[in-house]
Design a protein around this motif. Sequence first.
Motif, PDB file in Angstrom:
ATOM      1  N   GLU A 624       0.837  -1.203   0.000  1.00  0.00           N
ATOM      2  CA  GLU A 624       0.000   0.000   0.000  1.00  0.00           C
ATOM      3  C   GLU A 624       0.875   1.259   0.000  1.00  0.00           C
ATOM      4  O   GLU A 624       0.617   2.221  -0.735  1.00  0.00           O
ATOM      5  N   ALA A 625       1.932   1.221   0.815  1.00  0.00           N
ATOM      6  CA  ALA A 625       2.853   2.358   0.855  1.00  0.00           C
ATOM      7  C   ALA A 625       3.555   2.538  -0.481  1.00  0.00           C
ATOM      8  O   ALA A 625       3.750   3.665  -0.959  1.00  0.00           O
ATOM      9  N   ILE A 626       3.896   1.417  -1.093  1.00  0.00           N
ATOM     10  CA  ILE A 626       4.597   1.467  -2.381  1.00  0.00           C
ATOM     11  C   ILE A 626       3.730   2.153  -3.434  1.00  0.00           C
ATOM     12  O   ILE A 626       4.191   3.008  -4.192  1.00  0.00           O
ATOM     13  N   LYS A 627       2.460   1.782  -3.482  1.00  0.00           N
ATOM     14  CA  LYS A 627       1.546   2.381  -4.468  1.00  0.00           C
ATOM     15  C   LYS A 627       1.480   3.902  -4.288  1.00  0.00           C
ATOM     16  O   LYS A 627       1.515   4.656  -5.253  1.00  0.00           O
ATOM     17  N   ARG A 628       1.359   4.336  -3.042  1.00  0.00           N
ATOM     18  CA  ARG A 628       1.258   5.775  -2.773  1.00  0.00           C
ATOM     19  C   ARG A 628       2.546   6.497  -3.181  1.00  0.00           C
ATOM     20  O   ARG A 628       2.508   7.583  -3.759  1.00  0.00           O
ATOM     21  N   MET A 629       3.678   5.891  -2.880  1.00  0.00           N
ATOM     22  CA  MET A 629       4.954   6.526  -3.188  1.00  0.00           C
ATOM     23  C   MET A 629       5.217   6.581  -4.692  1.00  0.00           C
ATOM     24  O   MET A 629       5.796   7.545  -5.195  1.00  0.00           O
ATOM     25  N   MET A 630       4.782   5.565  -5.398  1.00  0.00           N
ATOM     26  CA  MET A 630       4.969   5.528  -6.854  1.00  0.00           C
ATOM     27  C   MET A 630       4.169   6.646  -7.520  1.00  0.00           C
ATOM     28  O   MET A 630       4.595   7.225  -8.514  1.00  0.00           O
ATOM     29  N   VAL A 631       3.009   6.946  -6.951  1.00  0.00           N
ATOM     30  CA  VAL A 631       2.182   8.031  -7.493  1.00  0.00           C
ATOM     31  C   VAL A 631       2.857   9.378  -7.236  1.00  0.00           C
ATOM     32  O   VAL A 631       2.879  10.261  -8.100  1.00  0.00           O
ATOM     33  N   LEU A 632       3.434   9.530  -6.049  1.00  0.00           N
ATOM     34  CA  LEU A 632       4.066  10.796  -5.677  1.00  0.00           C
ATOM     35  C   LEU A 632       5.342  11.059  -6.463  1.00  0.00           C
ATOM     36  O   LEU A 632       5.558  12.158  -6.971  1.00  0.00           O
ATOM     37  N   HIS A 633       6.197  10.035  -6.562  1.00  0.00           N
ATOM     38  CA  HIS A 633       7.501  10.223  -7.222  1.00  0.00           C
ATOM     39  C   HIS A 633       7.860   8.983  -8.046  1.00  0.00           C
ATOM     40  O   HIS A 633       8.692   8.178  -7.632  1.00  0.00           O
ATOM     41  N   PRO A 634       7.276   8.832  -9.238  1.00  0.00           N
ATOM     42  CA  PRO A 634       7.566   7.643 -10.050  1.00  0.00           C
ATOM     43  C   PRO A 634       8.999   7.598 -10.573  1.00  0.00           C
ATOM     44  O   PRO A 634       9.480   6.545 -10.982  1.00  0.00           O
ATOM     45  N   GLU A 635       9.683   8.763 -10.577  1.00  0.00           N
ATOM     46  CA  GLU A 635      11.026   8.820 -11.154  1.00  0.00           C
ATOM     47  C   GLU A 635      12.128   8.585 -10.135  1.00  0.00           C
ATOM     48  O   GLU A 635      13.308   8.534 -10.494  1.00  0.00           O
ATOM     49  N   ARG A 636      11.785   8.428  -8.856  1.00  0.00           N
ATOM     50  CA  ARG A 636      12.801   8.290  -7.812  1.00  0.00           C
ATOM     51  C   ARG A 636      13.242   6.830  -7.675  1.00  0.00           C
ATOM     52  O   ARG A 636      12.432   5.958  -7.330  1.00  0.00           O
ATOM     53  N   PRO A 637      14.523   6.523  -7.931  1.00  0.00           N
ATOM     54  CA  PRO A 637      14.987   5.134  -7.830  1.00  0.00           C
ATOM     55  C   PRO A 637      15.011   4.614  -6.391  1.00  0.00           C
ATOM     56  O   PRO A 637      14.938   3.408  -6.158  1.00  0.00           O
ATOM     57  N   ASP A 638      15.097   5.535  -5.416  1.00  0.00           N
ATOM     58  CA  ASP A 638      15.201   5.124  -4.010  1.00  0.00           C
ATOM     59  C   ASP A 638      14.024   4.242  -3.601  1.00  0.00           C
ATOM     60  O   ASP A 638      14.185   3.253  -2.876  1.00  0.00           O
ATOM     61  N   TYR A 639      12.846   4.620  -4.080  1.00  0.00           N
ATOM     62  CA  TYR A 639      11.643   3.895  -3.666  1.00  0.00           C
ATOM     63  C   TYR A 639      11.593   2.489  -4.261  1.00  0.00           C
ATOM     64  O   TYR A 639      11.137   1.541  -3.632  1.00  0.00           O
ATOM     65  N   TYR A 640      12.092   2.369  -5.484  1.00  0.00           N
ATOM     66  CA  TYR A 640      12.116   1.040  -6.097  1.00  0.00           C
ATOM     67  C   TYR A 640      13.089   0.126  -5.359  1.00  0.00           C
ATOM     68  O   TYR A 640      12.860  -1.083  -5.237  1.00  0.00           O
ATOM     69  N   VAL A 641      14.185   0.714  -4.858  1.00  0.00           N
ATOM     70  CA  VAL A 641      15.136  -0.062  -4.062  1.00  0.00           C
ATOM     71  C   VAL A 641      14.461  -0.523  -2.768  1.00  0.00           C
ATOM     72  O   VAL A 641      14.628  -1.673  -2.333  1.00  0.00           O
ATOM     73  N   LEU A 642      13.677   0.363  -2.155  1.00  0.00           N
ATOM     74  CA  LEU A 642      12.943  -0.009  -0.944  1.00  0.00           C
ATOM     75  C   LEU A 642      11.961  -1.141  -1.222  1.00  0.00           C
ATOM     76  O   LEU A 642      11.803  -2.075  -0.423  1.00  0.00           O
ATOM     77  N   ILE A 643      11.285  -1.066  -2.378  1.00  0.00           N
ATOM     78  CA  ILE A 643      10.333  -2.126  -2.756  1.00  0.00           C
ATOM     79  C   ILE A 643      11.068  -3.456  -2.902  1.00  0.00           C
ATOM     80  O   ILE A 643      10.646  -4.503  -2.394  1.00  0.00           O
ATOM     81  N   SER A 644      12.227  -3.361  -3.597  1.00  0.00           N
ATOM     82  CA  SER A 644      13.017  -4.574  -3.814  1.00  0.00           C
ATOM     83  C   SER A 644      13.472  -5.183  -2.490  1.00  0.00           C
ATOM     84  O   SER A 644      13.391  -6.400  -2.281  1.00  0.00           O
ATOM     85  N   ASN A 645      13.914  -4.310  -1.578  1.00  0.00           N
ATOM     86  CA  ASN A 645      14.367  -4.792  -0.272  1.00  0.00           C
ATOM     87  C   ASN A 645      13.223  -5.395   0.533  1.00  0.00           C
ATOM     88  O   ASN A 645      13.416  -6.361   1.285  1.00  0.00           O
ATOM     89  N   LEU A 646      12.034  -4.804   0.398  1.00  0.00           N
ATOM     90  CA  LEU A 646      10.870  -5.343   1.103  1.00  0.00           C
ATOM     91  C   LEU A 646      10.556  -6.759   0.613  1.00  0.00           C
ATOM     92  O   LEU A 646      10.325  -7.679   1.417  1.00  0.00           O
ATOM     93  N   TYR A 647      10.572  -6.947  -0.709  1.00  0.00           N
ATOM     94  CA  TYR A 647      10.317  -8.283  -1.262  1.00  0.00           C
ATOM     95  C   TYR A 647      11.396  -9.272  -0.817  1.00  0.00           C
ATOM     96  O   TYR A 647      11.117 -10.435  -0.507  1.00  0.00           O
ATOM     97  N   THR A 648      12.646  -8.783  -0.760  1.00  0.00           N
ATOM     98  CA  THR A 648      13.750  -9.649  -0.332  1.00  0.00           C
ATOM     99  C   THR A 648      13.567 -10.091   1.110  1.00  0.00           C
ATOM    100  O   THR A 648      13.755 -11.271   1.448  1.00  0.00           O
ATOM    101  N   SER A 649      13.171  -9.126   1.988  1.00  0.00           N
ATOM    102  CA  SER A 649      12.997  -9.466   3.406  1.00  0.00           C
ATOM    103  C   SER A 649      11.858 -10.462   3.621  1.00  0.00           C
ATOM    104  O   SER A 649      11.838 -11.187   4.611  1.00  0.00           O
ATOM    105  N   CYS A 650      10.920 -10.499   2.665  1.00  0.00           N
ATOM    106  CA  CYS A 650       9.798 -11.451   2.765  1.00  0.00           C
ATOM    107  C   CYS A 650      10.076 -12.744   1.996  1.00  0.00           C
ATOM    108  O   CYS A 650       9.174 -13.589   1.839  1.00  0.00           O
ATOM    109  N   GLY A 651      11.302 -12.881   1.472  1.00  0.00           N
ATOM    110  CA  GLY A 651      11.679 -14.093   0.749  1.00  0.00           C
ATOM    111  C   GLY A 651      11.147 -14.165  -0.662  1.00  0.00           C
ATOM    112  O   GLY A 651      11.185 -15.226  -1.291  1.00  0.00           O
TER     113      GLY A 651
END
Length: 682
Positions: A624-651
Amino acid sequence: MHGVRQTQSSHNFVPSTSDAHSVEHLARALPPGDLLRLLPTCATLRSVRAVHARLVACGLVPGDLRASTKLLSCYAALGDVASARRVFDGTPRPDAYSYRVMLGRLVGAGCHADAVALHRVMRRRCPGEQDDVVLSLALKACVRSADFAYGRRLHCDAVKAGGADDFVMNSLVDMYVKSGDLECARKVFERIPSRSVVSWTSMLSGCVQNGLAADGMLLFNEMRQESVHPSEYTMASVLAACAALDGLHEGRWIHGSVIKHGISLNSFVSAALLDMYVKCGEVEDARRLFDQLSHIDLVMWTTMIVGYTQNGAPLDALQLFLDKRFASIVPNSVTIATVLSASGQLRNLFMGRSIHGKAIKLGVAEYDVVMNAFVDLYAKCQSVSEANSIFGRILNKDVVTWNSMIAGYAENDMANDALMLFRQMRLQGASPDAISVVNALSACVCLGDLLIGTCFHTYAVKYALMSNIYVNTALLNLYNKCADLPSARRVFDEMNERNSVTWCAMIGGYGMQGDSAASIDLFNEMLKESIHPNDVAFTSILSTCSHTGMVTAGKKYFDSMAQHFNIKPSMKHYACMVDVLARAGNLEEALEFIEKMPMQADSSVWGAFLHGCRLHSRLEFGEEAIKRMMVLHPERPDYYVLISNLYTSCGMWDKSQAIRRWMQERGLVKVPGCSSVGRENG
């Protein structure tokens, strides 16, 4: 008989016109004895010269003392002091009255140094013939020409002559006040038999002008006890004392007294009231007064603009500057420098360039105060090359000029250049002040260089700058950023004066190093000292609560901002509060808190929430947080890294890799973080 009647008619004739031609005609027609009667009717220099020529032709000038004195008086009255002086110098033996007339005319024309020189001659040639009027004129000339040594000699003359009247005594008070000798001024003041409002005002304003505002207020109370009615000049001086003492309560009382006593709110008093309110930080009160005034002049308009700029309202300053109602007022160098400063605070380069053009048109662009403002503007707007170019063109660089450029380098991550310029400043003979050291310490913080910062600490001690609160705060910031908490605390404990910024810097230092207990203890100690915390203090405390899991305390501090301290929480505070809740695993409460925010949450808020989701492996909230952040700043790579790390932490490795590949295809690369620490920092 006809001839006799004509002579009698001309003897009784008093010209009714000041026309030059008629005066010239009469000058030719009248006999020599009647020529002096024409002089008072001369309204032009041409007519005076016509009479002068006739007086010379008749042999009355320069021989006749009375004729010469009247003639020089007429010349001076019409603004031709040079001709008046030539008439005086051509008089063979001027008497005391002639000297008095010439002295008065020189003082009235602003030729104060010439007046002092003339009085020196008079003392030699007419000893013992000085009256109180001559002494007053000579003292006034001494004050205006800053010849205070000669003023003291005149005081001796007055004593030798057996004393002087109140007018001369008031002039002596003014002379000593202007020379900075308040002790002598007070002695003369105490010897005035019947002190008038002029006496009190001279002494009071002298105290204020010489940095003794508190003594000025005491004098005002004494004056009231003696039932001396204050004048508008008295009130203006008292208001200046209130401004210097930050005495808002007293200033309001004086404002009320001005109204009560029916003292006119002329430009002099109005400007003093405006200045008092803005210096006490009450810009809204100043603006209300400003809007009530029937006439606004340059001084009041500039005072209001300066008030806005110095009290953190640069946009209001520019709006007032551009207000069409005041288009007829021509700005001076102070006005232009102030609006340039306001543009710099807003980082509005376009507006700054427009004002630069206006300064050139007005002919004030080369004034030192304006040139310094140019340097400050361009440096703050990241146009360092332009700032440096203007800096290089300033021939007489004062400490403000150097400080503006050093600060510009420090603010634009050019810390080495800032330190080199500080060195160049000293090599060229300029004396760095407290602000210079603050800017140099800021450069040391940028470099993370504790060793050089410590050298500046030593410099501040050597040159007695440690009493300055800004130097101490900059040192606190240096030691905190370089993780030297013992040194920071030592500076803090040794400070004689602390404000909210100082306390918050120390609280933030403990927070940065993870010492939550010390941070909160110091915050509570600050409240006991009745120091009003600012928004930075609450940012530090909330950050401390988030890192230590103090959810209840975090809520209490957040709620107290608006309830007890009238501080409106900013986006940074909301992000800190979300971090408090999310780190503790209260993600449902954190999401509810975000949805109830009075403004739309930005990426910092959602980033804090997402960090909590990753810590507690709560994927459903994270997405849910990812969706909101993507709308706010779709061009920011930082958020995609956070998404990737979140998926990694969940296996969820496949999704994590897919995000990374997607970033590579679109050329989104996260710039790695870095830090800079000096070799001696450990």
